[in-house]
Design a protein around this motif. Sequence first.
Motif, PDB file in Angstrom:
ATOM      1  N   SER A  42      -4.998-103.436 -27.256  1.00  0.00           N
ATOM      2  CA  SER A  42      -6.160-103.943 -26.515  1.00  0.00           C
ATOM      3  C   SER A  42      -6.024-103.585 -25.033  1.00  0.00           C
ATOM      4  O   SER A  42      -4.985-103.071 -24.600  1.00  0.00           O
ATOM      5  CB  SER A  42      -6.273-105.459 -26.667  1.00  0.00           C
ATOM      6  OG  SER A  42      -5.351-106.088 -25.806  1.00  0.00           O
ATOM      7  N   THR A  43      -7.051-103.915 -24.263  1.00  0.00           N
ATOM      8  CA  THR A  43      -6.962-103.668 -22.825  1.00  0.00           C
ATOM      9  C   THR A  43      -6.183-104.782 -22.125  1.00  0.00           C
ATOM     10  O   THR A  43      -5.851-104.659 -20.957  1.00  0.00           O
ATOM     11  CB  THR A  43      -8.354-103.543 -22.176  1.00  0.00           C
ATOM     12  OG1 THR A  43      -9.033-104.798 -22.337  1.00  0.00           O
ATOM     13  CG2 THR A  43      -9.176-102.432 -22.806  1.00  0.00           C
ATOM     14  N   GLY A  44      -5.915-105.863 -22.866  1.00  0.00           N
ATOM     15  CA  GLY A  44      -5.125-106.949 -22.282  1.00  0.00           C
ATOM     16  C   GLY A  44      -5.483-108.287 -22.871  1.00  0.00           C
ATOM     17  O   GLY A  44      -6.538-108.838 -22.564  1.00  0.00           O
ATOM     18  N   LEU A  45      -4.612-108.775 -23.755  1.00  0.00           N
ATOM     19  CA  LEU A  45      -4.840-110.050 -24.414  1.00  0.00           C
ATOM     20  C   LEU A  45      -3.469-110.710 -24.571  1.00  0.00           C
ATOM     21  O   LEU A  45      -2.691-110.334 -25.461  1.00  0.00           O
ATOM     22  CB  LEU A  45      -5.484-109.778 -25.783  1.00  0.00           C
ATOM     23  CG  LEU A  45      -6.072-110.942 -26.527  1.00  0.00           C
ATOM     24  CD1 LEU A  45      -7.197-111.599 -25.760  1.00  0.00           C
ATOM     25  CD2 LEU A  45      -6.576-110.469 -27.889  1.00  0.00           C
ATOM     26  N   LEU A  84      -7.424 -99.858 -25.518  1.00  0.00           N
ATOM     27  CA  LEU A  84      -8.738 -99.513 -26.067  1.00  0.00           C
ATOM     28  C   LEU A  84      -9.622-100.753 -26.135  1.00  0.00           C
ATOM     29  O   LEU A  84      -9.150-101.829 -26.518  1.00  0.00           O
ATOM     30  CB  LEU A  84      -8.575 -98.965 -27.493  1.00  0.00           C
ATOM     31  CG  LEU A  84      -7.750 -97.684 -27.654  1.00  0.00           C
ATOM     32  CD1 LEU A  84      -7.345 -97.496 -29.111  1.00  0.00           C
ATOM     33  CD2 LEU A  84      -8.537 -96.477 -27.159  1.00  0.00           C
ATOM     34  N   THR A  85     -10.893-100.589 -25.816  1.00  0.00           N
ATOM     35  CA  THR A  85     -11.834-101.694 -26.023  1.00  0.00           C
ATOM     36  C   THR A  85     -12.158-101.771 -27.518  1.00  0.00           C
ATOM     37  O   THR A  85     -11.840-100.844 -28.287  1.00  0.00           O
ATOM     38  CB  THR A  85     -13.151-101.471 -25.255  1.00  0.00           C
ATOM     39  OG1 THR A  85     -13.806-100.327 -25.827  1.00  0.00           O
ATOM     40  CG2 THR A  85     -12.918-101.251 -23.773  1.00  0.00           C
ATOM     41  N   ALA A  86     -12.840-102.846 -27.895  1.00  0.00           N
ATOM     42  CA  ALA A  86     -13.203-103.012 -29.308  1.00  0.00           C
ATOM     43  C   ALA A  86     -14.053-101.825 -29.780  1.00  0.00           C
ATOM     44  O   ALA A  86     -13.875-101.314 -30.883  1.00  0.00           O
ATOM     45  CB  ALA A  86     -13.952-104.325 -29.490  1.00  0.00           C
ATOM     46  N   THR A 105      -7.170-106.491 -34.858  1.00  0.00           N
ATOM     47  CA  THR A 105      -8.305-105.918 -35.583  1.00  0.00           C
ATOM     48  C   THR A 105      -8.414-106.506 -36.982  1.00  0.00           C
ATOM     49  O   THR A 105      -7.443-106.511 -37.733  1.00  0.00           O
ATOM     50  CB  THR A 105      -8.162-104.388 -35.628  1.00  0.00           C
ATOM     51  OG1 THR A 105      -8.314-103.890 -34.295  1.00  0.00           O
ATOM     52  CG2 THR A 105      -9.218-103.747 -36.517  1.00  0.00           C
ATOM     53  N   THR A 106      -9.609-107.019 -37.292  1.00  0.00           N
ATOM     54  CA  THR A 106      -9.839-107.685 -38.570  1.00  0.00           C
ATOM     55  C   THR A 106     -10.039-106.681 -39.698  1.00  0.00           C
ATOM     56  O   THR A 106     -10.829-105.736 -39.569  1.00  0.00           O
ATOM     57  CB  THR A 106     -11.094-108.584 -38.477  1.00  0.00           C
ATOM     58  OG1 THR A 106     -10.937-109.466 -37.378  1.00  0.00           O
ATOM     59  CG2 THR A 106     -11.294-109.387 -39.760  1.00  0.00           C
ATOM     60  N   GLN A 152     -17.922-110.516 -27.298  1.00  0.00           N
ATOM     61  CA  GLN A 152     -17.533-109.137 -26.995  1.00  0.00           C
ATOM     62  C   GLN A 152     -18.143-108.159 -27.992  1.00  0.00           C
ATOM     63  O   GLN A 152     -18.132-108.409 -29.200  1.00  0.00           O
ATOM     64  CB  GLN A 152     -16.017-109.024 -27.005  1.00  0.00           C
ATOM     65  CG  GLN A 152     -15.558-107.776 -26.309  1.00  0.00           C
ATOM     66  CD  GLN A 152     -14.084-107.812 -26.012  1.00  0.00           C
ATOM     67  OE1 GLN A 152     -13.555-108.836 -25.612  1.00  0.00           O
ATOM     68  NE2 GLN A 152     -13.420-106.696 -26.226  1.00  0.00           N
ATOM     69  N   THR A 155     -17.286-106.083 -32.252  1.00  0.00           N
ATOM     70  CA  THR A 155     -16.338-106.947 -32.967  1.00  0.00           C
ATOM     71  C   THR A 155     -16.985-107.560 -34.212  1.00  0.00           C
ATOM     72  O   THR A 155     -18.214-107.606 -34.332  1.00  0.00           O
ATOM     73  CB  THR A 155     -15.893-108.109 -32.058  1.00  0.00           C
ATOM     74  OG1 THR A 155     -17.069-108.839 -31.652  1.00  0.00           O
ATOM     75  CG2 THR A 155     -15.175-107.624 -30.824  1.00  0.00           C
ATOM     76  N   ASP A 178     -17.826-106.049 -22.629  1.00  0.00           N
ATOM     77  CA  ASP A 178     -17.041-104.980 -23.256  1.00  0.00           C
ATOM     78  C   ASP A 178     -15.562-105.295 -23.376  1.00  0.00           C
ATOM     79  O   ASP A 178     -14.891-104.768 -24.259  1.00  0.00           O
ATOM     80  CB  ASP A 178     -17.190-103.668 -22.463  1.00  0.00           C
ATOM     81  CG  ASP A 178     -18.419-102.904 -22.898  1.00  0.00           C
ATOM     82  OD1 ASP A 178     -18.884-103.138 -24.034  1.00  0.00           O
ATOM     83  OD2 ASP A 178     -18.926-102.096 -22.108  1.00  0.00           O
ATOM     84  N   SER A 180     -12.141-108.296 -22.869  1.00  0.00           N
ATOM     85  CA  SER A 180     -11.870-109.736 -22.888  1.00  0.00           C
ATOM     86  C   SER A 180     -11.817-110.305 -21.474  1.00  0.00           C
ATOM     87  O   SER A 180     -12.209-111.447 -21.245  1.00  0.00           O
ATOM     88  CB  SER A 180     -10.582-110.029 -23.650  1.00  0.00           C
ATOM     89  OG  SER A 180      -9.527-109.298 -23.102  1.00  0.00           O
TER      90      SER A 180
HETATM   91  N1  LIG Z   1     -10.756-109.450 -34.651  1.00  0.00           N
HETATM   92  C1  LIG Z   1     -12.079-109.089 -34.181  1.00  0.00           C
HETATM   93  C2  LIG Z   1     -12.245-109.259 -32.677  1.00  0.00           C
HETATM   94  C3  LIG Z   1     -11.366-108.299 -31.908  1.00  0.00           C
HETATM   95  C4  LIG Z   1     -11.626-108.225 -30.397  1.00  0.00           C
HETATM   96  O1  LIG Z   1     -11.806-107.120 -29.876  1.00  0.00           O
HETATM   97  N2  LIG Z   1     -11.624-109.367 -29.687  1.00  0.00           N
HETATM   98  C5  LIG Z   1     -11.798-109.283 -28.262  1.00  0.00           C
HETATM   99  C6  LIG Z   1     -12.159-110.658 -27.759  1.00  0.00           C
HETATM  100  S1  LIG Z   1     -10.866-111.654 -27.183  1.00  0.00           S
HETATM  101  C7  LIG Z   1     -10.567-108.647 -27.645  1.00  0.00           C
HETATM  102  O2  LIG Z   1      -9.514-108.664 -28.227  1.00  0.00           O
HETATM  103  N3  LIG Z   1     -10.634-108.046 -26.494  1.00  0.00           N
HETATM  104  C8  LIG Z   1      -9.493-107.369 -25.907  1.00  0.00           C
HETATM  105  C9  LIG Z   1      -9.970-106.225 -25.029  1.00  0.00           C
HETATM  106  O3  LIG Z   1     -11.021-106.367 -24.440  1.00  0.00           O
HETATM  107  O4  LIG Z   1      -9.304-105.203 -24.956  1.00  0.00           O
HETATM  108  C10 LIG Z   1     -12.411-107.656 -34.614  1.00  0.00           C
HETATM  109  O5  LIG Z   1     -11.531-106.957 -35.141  1.00  0.00           O
HETATM  110  O6  LIG Z   1     -13.538-107.229 -34.412  1.00  0.00           O
END
Ligand SMILES: N[C@@H](CCC(=O)N[C@@H](CS)C(=O)NCC(=O)O)C(=O)O
Length: 340
Positions: A42-45, A84-86, A105-106, A152, A155, A178, A180
Motif C-alpha cells: 500500500s502507499t501507507g497503512l 500502490l493505490t487500490a 487485498t480481498t 476509497q 476497493t 484515492d 488512505s
Molecule cells: N480490502 C479491500 C480494501 C483495500 C484498500 O485499498 N483499503 C484502503 C483503505 S484503508 C487502503 O488500504 N489504502 C491504502 C493506500 O491508500 O495505499 C480491497 O481489497 O479492495
Amino acid sequence: MNKMIAALAGVAAAGIFATGSAQAAETLDAVKGRGELVCGVSTGLPGFSVPDDKGAWTGIDVDTCRAVAAAVLGDANKVKFVPLTAKERFTALQSGEIDMLSRNTTWTATRDTSLGLNFAGVNYYDGQGFMVMKSLGVKSAKELSGASVCIQSGTTTELNLADYFRLNGMEYSSVVFDTSDQTIQGFEAGRCDMLTSDQSQLYSLRTKLPDPSAAMVLPEVISKEPLGPVVRQGDDEWFNIVKWSLFAMVNAEEFGITSANVDEMKDSKDPNVGRLLGTQDELGPQMGLDKEWAYNIVKQVGNYSEMFERTVGMGSPLEIARGLNALWSNGGIMYAPPAR
Ligand SMILES: N[C@@H](CCC(=O)N[C@@H](CS)C(=O)NCC(=O)O)C(=O)O
C-alpha cells in the motif's frame, strides 16, 4: 459507456496473460537472477505496510513479502517495496511490474478469475466496518441513513457499502478518495459523517488522528474480507512458493517453532518439525527452493504469531486481538495444510 470500456480493458488484460504465460512462468528465475523480490504494497497503512522516515517498511503485508524473499533468496531483506493505490495494484501485477502483490487485498471471485490473478492464501481474515466521531452520538450504522461516507476508490468497500445501505433501505452519499491518507484527512476535516473500510484498517487509520480516542468503530461487520498475497495466473511454481511460504509460518506456529528456538528445533524428534525445517524431508527442492527455505523464513521473519503480534497485534499500536486469525486449534480459522 465507461462500463463498456472497463469491461473491454478487463478482457484485454486477461488476454495478455492467456498468451503471455511463457513470460509469466519465469517469476522464480527472474527473482533469483535479479537477487531481489519486487513486492507491491500500500502507499501507507500502519500495521499492514508503511514506510518510516528512512524508507524502511514494516507491517504484516511487508513481512509476507519478506518471508517469500527468505524462502527464495535466503535473505528477508532482499525486497524492493512498490507503493500502490487500490486502483493501481492489479495492473502493476498483470503487467509484471511487481512479482507479487501483498496489499490488504480481498480475495474475491472476480479478482481470482477474470483479472488473470491467483490469491495464494489469507494472511489476515477481515470484515468491513464503520468509524465515526464519538461526538456524532450514534451507536450503530443503522442510525446513519442519509450520512455522507468517506471511502476509497477501487476497493471492495464501495460495492459492500452500496449493498448494505440498499438492503437496509437507507440513503448515503459517498466522498471518494484515492489513498488512505487522503481518506483519513477527509474524515478528520469533517468532509463526511463516517469512514468505511476493512475493520483492521479503521483501527490503523484511527492511529493517524490527532486524538484517536475521539473516534469509534461501530459494531457492525458487513462483509467478509479475506486479505492475502496475489500472483499472476500461469506460473504455478511461483504460485506454490508464495502459498507455501505463508503456510510455513502458520505451520511453524502450530508446531511451536519460533525465530528464537528454530536452531534447537532442528534437532526435534517430531517428524512434522523435521519436514518443515528440512532435516527430514526436503520439501524445498520440490518447489525449486533450497531445503532451508522454511528455516530461513522462521529464523528471519518468525512464525505467523510473531508476525501478527508485532505488526497488528497486542505488541503493536493497533492492539488487535487474534480473533478469527487465531489458529484453528485455538478457536480461530487460521489453518495450513500439512507440510509433508
Ligand atoms: N480490502 C479491500 C480494501 C483495500 C484498500 O485499498 N483499503 C484502503 C483503505 S484503508 C487502503 O488500504 N489504502 C491504502 C493506500 O491508500 O495505499 C480491497 O481489497 O479492495
